[in-house]
Design a protein around this motif. Structure first.
Motif, PDB file in Angstrom:
ATOM      1  N   ARG A 185     -17.796 -45.662   1.423  1.00 29.22           N
ATOM      2  CA  ARG A 185     -17.065 -44.580   2.079  1.00 29.22           C
ATOM      3  C   ARG A 185     -15.763 -45.059   2.707  1.00 29.22           C
ATOM      4  O   ARG A 185     -14.799 -44.299   2.807  1.00 29.22           O
ATOM      5  N   THR A 186     -15.705 -46.306   3.130  1.00 31.50           N
ATOM      6  CA  THR A 186     -14.550 -46.794   3.899  1.00 31.50           C
ATOM      7  C   THR A 186     -13.722 -47.849   3.176  1.00 31.50           C
ATOM      8  O   THR A 186     -12.721 -48.310   3.724  1.00 31.50           O
TER       9      THR A 186
ATOM     10  N   VAL B 258     -10.128 -46.917   2.839  1.00 31.62           N
ATOM     11  CA  VAL B 258      -9.442 -46.946   4.138  1.00 31.62           C
ATOM     12  C   VAL B 258      -8.982 -48.367   4.457  1.00 31.62           C
ATOM     13  O   VAL B 258      -7.854 -48.588   4.909  1.00 31.62           O
TER      14      VAL B 258
ATOM     15  N   ARG C 147     -14.696 -43.679  14.058  1.00 31.21           N
ATOM     16  CA  ARG C 147     -14.665 -42.343  13.498  1.00 31.21           C
ATOM     17  C   ARG C 147     -13.732 -41.483  14.339  1.00 31.21           C
ATOM     18  O   ARG C 147     -13.881 -41.377  15.561  1.00 31.21           O
TER      19      ARG C 147
ATOM     20  N   SER D   2     -10.369 -34.733  13.536  1.00 27.54           N
ATOM     21  CA  SER D   2      -9.159 -33.929  13.694  1.00 27.54           C
ATOM     22  C   SER D   2      -9.439 -32.524  13.181  1.00 27.54           C
ATOM     23  O   SER D   2     -10.525 -32.224  12.674  1.00 27.54           O
TER      24      SER D   2
ATOM     25  N   GLN E 238      -8.211 -31.206  10.589  1.00 32.05           N
ATOM     26  CA  GLN E 238      -8.289 -31.186   9.137  1.00 32.05           C
ATOM     27  C   GLN E 238      -9.622 -31.753   8.636  1.00 32.05           C
ATOM     28  O   GLN E 238     -10.286 -31.171   7.789  1.00 32.05           O
ATOM     29  N   ALA E 239     -10.026 -32.921   9.173  1.00 29.15           N
ATOM     30  CA  ALA E 239     -11.224 -33.579   8.656  1.00 29.15           C
ATOM     31  C   ALA E 239     -11.658 -34.680   9.603  1.00 29.15           C
ATOM     32  O   ALA E 239     -10.986 -34.974  10.604  1.00 29.15           O
ATOM     33  N   GLU E 240     -12.748 -35.283   9.264  1.00 28.22           N
ATOM     34  CA  GLU E 240     -13.257 -36.437  10.004  1.00 28.22           C
ATOM     35  C   GLU E 240     -13.027 -37.664   9.134  1.00 28.22           C
ATOM     36  O   GLU E 240     -13.360 -37.659   7.951  1.00 28.22           O
ATOM     37  N   ARG E 241     -12.456 -38.705   9.717  1.00 29.62           N
ATOM     38  CA  ARG E 241     -12.138 -39.889   8.929  1.00 29.62           C
ATOM     39  C   ARG E 241     -12.383 -41.145   9.776  1.00 29.62           C
ATOM     40  O   ARG E 241     -12.520 -41.071  10.995  1.00 29.62           O
ATOM     41  N   TRP E 242     -12.396 -42.286   9.089  1.00 30.99           N
ATOM     42  CA  TRP E 242     -12.571 -43.568   9.753  1.00 30.99           C
ATOM     43  C   TRP E 242     -11.247 -44.314   9.750  1.00 30.99           C
ATOM     44  O   TRP E 242     -10.523 -44.324   8.756  1.00 30.99           O
ATOM     45  N   GLN E 243     -10.926 -44.930  10.882  1.00 30.31           N
ATOM     46  CA  GLN E 243      -9.691 -45.710  11.014  1.00 30.31           C
ATOM     47  C   GLN E 243      -9.995 -47.033  11.699  1.00 30.31           C
ATOM     48  O   GLN E 243     -10.999 -47.174  12.407  1.00 30.31           O
TER      49      GLN E 243
END
Length: 287
Positions: free
Chosen positions: A191-192, A195, A268, A271, A273-278
């Motif tokens: 999933r990441t 990223v 995690r 926002s 718009q969406a949920e994302r990992w940074q």
């Protein structure tokens, strides 16, 4: 009734006076103190002044500078070595300190190690130096060597007290125990991974503002480095909005490529718009 003799009367009065004296003394000092005298009050233990601590840092610095001067020579400029040695040598003995005045040798690295204090202000400092290849009398291969440098404290200074002894360099540890890797979260890895790839591209490019988590402060790499590839990425098993993983990254530089390992913290971020990992944390070494 007969009158008492003067001697008997005096003895009776003396005894009576002595009795009253004892009674008065008991009232002032207390009878208990006669039989159970109080212990004397003890003050704090005397302060024992420790001897002066040997200036280890200074001894290491002096021995390192001396070692660089001692192992560096050039037959075309012999005076340079003598001037450098004079900064740290105790007395004006042999200015060459054993060098025969021939050849050229250069030192590029010097590291001071253990300081063994031998008494009366004297110590022995172990120093290791790296001789540049192609230098020395025979233009040798260079390499590391050790030097035991004798020093002595003179007032506020530490100086070299005599010629050093050449010894072998410290051997590396025979075995470094390996730590067991943590269990991997395979789903989070997939999933990441994209990223992380994007993060390291922008990390090398000098701007991580779009791929770093809010508030994260990750200094950019210097110019001239590009991402060769994310060779491996794994995420430790766990739960929560903060996860930790290990990244193996290959960097392309102007002189070639180098592979390095990082421990990375990802967060995690939600926002509209969406949920994302940074990426919220990064340090090298992999431990």
């Amino acid at each position: 009734m007969q009158d008492e003799k003067s001697g008997t009367l005096f003895a009776r009065r003396f005894g009576r006076g002595l009795l009253w004296t004892v009674v008065a003394l008991a009232a002032v000092t207390g009878v208990r103190s006669w039989f159970f005298p109080s212990k004397p009050v003890q003050g704090p233990p005397p302060v024992v002044k420790a001897g002066p601590v040997y200036p280890v840092d200074t001894a290491q610095a002096v021995a390192a500078r001396f070692t660089r001067a001692y192992l560096t020579w050039d037959e075309e400029n012999p005076g340079d070595r003598e001037k450098a040695l004079a900064l740290d040598v105790a007395s004006a003995g042999d200015p060459a300190m054993g060098w025969d005045g021939k050849g050229k040798q250069e030192v590029d690295e010097v590291h001071s190690g253990q300081v063994a204090v031998t008494g009366k202000g004297r110590a022995r400092v172990h120093v290791e130096a790296h001789i540049l290849p192609g230098t020395g009398k025979n233009g040798g291969k260079g390499g590391w060597l050790g030097l035991d440098v004798p020093v002595v404290r003179v007032g506020e200074r530490v100086v070299v007290s005599g010629e050093p002894g050449l010894v072998g360099p410290t051997a590396p540890p025979a075995h470094v125990p390996e730590s067991d890797p943590p269990p991997v979260d395979a789903a989070m890895l997939q999933r990441t991974k994209g990223v992380l790839t994007q993060f390291f591209k922008e990390y090398a490019a000098g701007d991580t503002s779009t791929v770093a988590a809010p508030g994260a402060k990750i200094p950019a790499l210097p110019a001239g480095i590009a991402l060769g590839g994310l060779d491996d990425w794994s995420v430790d098993a766990g739960k929560g909005s903060d996860r930790t993983g290990t990244a193996v990254v290959r960097w392309d530089t102007s002189g070639g490529a180098v592979e390095q390992t990082y421990r990375v913290v990802i967060t995690r971020v939600a926002s509209a718009q969406a949920e994302r990992w940074q990426v919220s944390g990064l340090h090298g070494g992999g431990n």
